[in-house]
Design an enzyme around this catalytic site. Structure first.
Site, PDB file in Angstrom:
ATOM      1  N   ASP A 152       4.167 -14.829  11.540  1.00 49.52           N
ATOM      2  CA  ASP A 152       2.657 -15.401  10.816  1.00 49.52           C
ATOM      3  C   ASP A 152       1.838 -14.259  11.117  1.00 49.52           C
ATOM      4  OD1 ASP A 152       0.147 -16.400  10.452  1.00 49.52           O
ATOM      5  OD2 ASP A 152       0.907 -18.501  11.359  1.00 49.52           O
ATOM      6  N   HIS A 174      -2.610  10.378   0.309  1.00 49.62           N
ATOM      7  CA  HIS A 174      -2.657   9.068  -0.076  1.00 49.62           C
ATOM      8  C   HIS A 174      -2.454   9.112  -1.603  1.00 49.62           C
ATOM      9  CE1 HIS A 174      -4.248   4.901   0.195  1.00 49.62           C
ATOM     10  NE2 HIS A 174      -4.644   5.007  -0.962  1.00 49.62           N
ATOM     11  N   LYS A 191      -7.855  -1.650  11.115  1.00 47.62           N
ATOM     12  CA  LYS A 191      -7.176  -1.942   9.751  1.00 47.62           C
ATOM     13  C   LYS A 191      -5.809  -0.979   9.539  1.00 47.62           C
ATOM     14  CE  LYS A 191      -6.336  -1.783   5.106  1.00 47.62           C
ATOM     15  NZ  LYS A 191      -5.727  -0.845   4.427  1.00 47.62           N
ATOM     16  N   GLU A 213       0.830  -1.258  -0.024  1.00 47.26           N
ATOM     17  CA  GLU A 213      -0.033  -0.115  -0.077  1.00 47.26           C
ATOM     18  C   GLU A 213       0.859   1.234  -0.051  1.00 47.26           C
ATOM     19  OE1 GLU A 213      -3.296  -0.260   2.759  1.00 47.26           O
ATOM     20  OE2 GLU A 213      -3.536   1.988   2.600  1.00 47.26           O
TER      21      GLU A 213
HETATM   22  C1  MEV Z   1      -5.992   2.784   5.018  1.00 46.73           C
HETATM   23  O1  MEV Z   1      -5.368   1.722   4.603  1.00 46.73           O
HETATM   24  C2  MEV Z   1      -6.040   2.943   6.453  1.00 46.73           C
HETATM   25  C3  MEV Z   1      -7.174   3.979   6.747  1.00 46.73           C
HETATM   26  O2  MEV Z   1      -8.456   3.744   6.335  1.00 46.73           O
HETATM   27  C4  MEV Z   1      -6.969   3.957   8.356  1.00 46.73           C
HETATM   28  C5  MEV Z   1      -8.123   4.707   9.080  1.00 46.73           C
HETATM   29  O3  MEV Z   1      -9.034   5.281   8.513  1.00 46.73           O
HETATM   30  O4  MEV Z   1      -7.804   5.101  10.276  1.00 46.73           O
HETATM   31  C6  MEV Z   1      -6.631   5.455   6.450  1.00 46.73           C
END
Ligand code: MEV
Length: 443
Positions: free
Chosen positions: A296, A393, A280, A85
């Protein structure tokens, strides 16, 4: 429809590829060339990779990167990350730099116990089972001595074995619930070998236990396996600083930023849709280091998410507060990791990753990985609560778009320079590229 193939694993690598090409590829030649493009010229190295799993036909690359300048408990650490990513490593590096100037990250291991269970069915008197278990408990330790001897020398071994009555959840269901210390190894093989021996001992001893009736002797072992839920193998990492030190270049005061940040964390503590995305983002950092160090990541993922739901509701793994003008942000996360055994001594890049980290113990690696998760979450929330996530991003994603559009070096240079001060979007990049090509065609 494809017809099933028999004995695929017995074919040579070349035969497997030929079969696959004939069965699945639109362009056989190109497909085969793509697979072979990723083979390593060093035959021994390629064989090593081939033999990690069955039916290997190629290697699957991920970028291996460094997020430098993490201060963890006063030590400067460069963190290797394996991830695809675009913005993750950049975000981790920005967090590292941000906190380097504000006291760095503090981390401590809370506990390192791992868990394994023998699940079994016993149809009989509960008290008799409990007496039987207590009478044979020392035998579990004795019978596993050949397995535990080396681990004990390293300071680990079996910590305890309990009999657990699970009959309220399912008729006649019991467990041997064992806890282990596996020191610097993740310990999966060690734990599973011990458990399989416990199961054997349990069954054998039951067969000759005088107080059991014939049917009580027939203990049915369903399975013996470690648990990836490790709520007692937990590490905590935190950052803190006076709120005024948070005031930086985001056009918002330190106090206002801290308050908005705490609100964002609070939302992830109480709202599961947000909690999942929030966590995530944390896993972006955690998985990348777990993967780079040959651990792992599926086990870590499963354990972490179960931990996030430990009180019955899925919640944020991080927490934040402002107290007496001090902003504090922390994570508590279960991480069963190893720095010896498994891939750590086999995969050359994993060995190097551990070298980059200064050959950490498993406890140290737990701290580093937790810090990577916290840093990632800090970077995400910092963007989300100020500029929004897309600005950074899309800047990082720009190169992927240019690669997709097969931009030339000259086009790349012009486009990257243009988007330094303009908002990146896929369509804006396509449009600029189109214009550049038109200009060139007409000049
Ligand atoms: C993207 O990989 C992760 C985010 O969505 C995490 C978040 O929203 O805190 C930017």
């Amino acid at each position: 429809m494809n017809t099933p193939i028999k004995g695929f694993s017995k074919l040579t690598k070349e035969e497997k590829i030929q079969w696959l090409a004939k069965t699945c590829f639109t362009d056989e030649k190109e497909g085969i060339a793509t697979l072979k493009m990723y083979w390593n010229d060093d035959e021994a190295l390629q064989r090593l990779h081939d033999e990690f799993i069955e039916n290997t036909i190629s290697n699957y690359y991920l970028p291996f990167a460094i997020a430098p300048n993490f201060s963890i408990n006063g030590k400067l650490i460069n963190i290797p990350m394996a991830i695809e990513e675009s913005s993750v490593v950049a975000a981790a590096s920005r967090s590292a730099k941000f906190w380097l100037d504000r006291g760095g990250f503090k981390a401590k291991v809370i506990d390192t116990q791992k868990i394994g269970q023998v699940h079994f069915i016993y149809n009989g008197d509960k008290q008799k089972l409990s007496d039987f278990f207590n009478s044979i408990k020392p035998l579990f330790f004795e019978a596993t001595e050949p397995i535990t001897k080396n681990m004990q020398k390293r300071g680990g071994g079996i910590l305890d074995i309990e009999l657990r009555d699970k009959t309220a959840e399912m008729p006649n269901y019991y467990q041997l619930h064992a806890t282990f210390e596996t020191v610097d190894s993740m310990g999966a093989n060690f734990i599973n070998s011990c458990l399989e021996q416990f199961a054997k001992t349990l069954k054998e001893e039951a067969m000759t236990y005088n107080d059991f009736t014939t049917s009580e002797r027939e203990i049915q072992v369903v399975m013996s396996i470690l648990s990836n839920y490790v709520p007692q193998c937990v590490v905590r990492a935190e950052v803190s600083c006076p709120v005024e030190q948070l005031n930086e270049d985001k056009g918002i005061s330190g106090q206002a930023f801290a308050e908005k940040f705490v609100l964002a964390v609070r939302i992830a503590e109480i709202e599961k849709h947000r909690a999942v995305t929030h966590n995530k983002g944390i896993m972006n950092g955690i998985d990348a280091v777990v993967l780079a160090t040959g651990n792992d990541f599926r086990a870590v993922e499963a354990g972490v998410h179960a931990y996030a739901a430990k009180d019955g509701m899925y919640r944020s793994l991080t927490h934040a507060e402002i107290n007496d003008g001090i902003f504090k942000f922390w994570i508590e996360v279960p991480l069963a990791l190893g720095t010896v055994g498994g891939l750590t001594s086999l995969h050359p890049l994993v060995k190097l990753a551990l070298e980059i980290l200064g050959r950490p113990s498993a406890r140290e690696l737990m701290q580093i990985v937790a810090v990577a998760g916290l840093a990632q979450n800090f970077a995400a929330l910092r963007s989300l609560t100020t500029t929004g996530i897309q600005e950074g991003h899309m800047k990082m994603h720009l190169k992927n778009i240019l690669n997709q559009l097969k931009a030339t070096d000259g086009e790349r240079e012009k486009i990257i320079s243009h988007f330094k001060d303009n908002t990146v979007s896929h369509s804006a990049v396509v449009e600029m590229l189109h214009n550049l090509r038109e200009e060139k065609a007409t000049s």
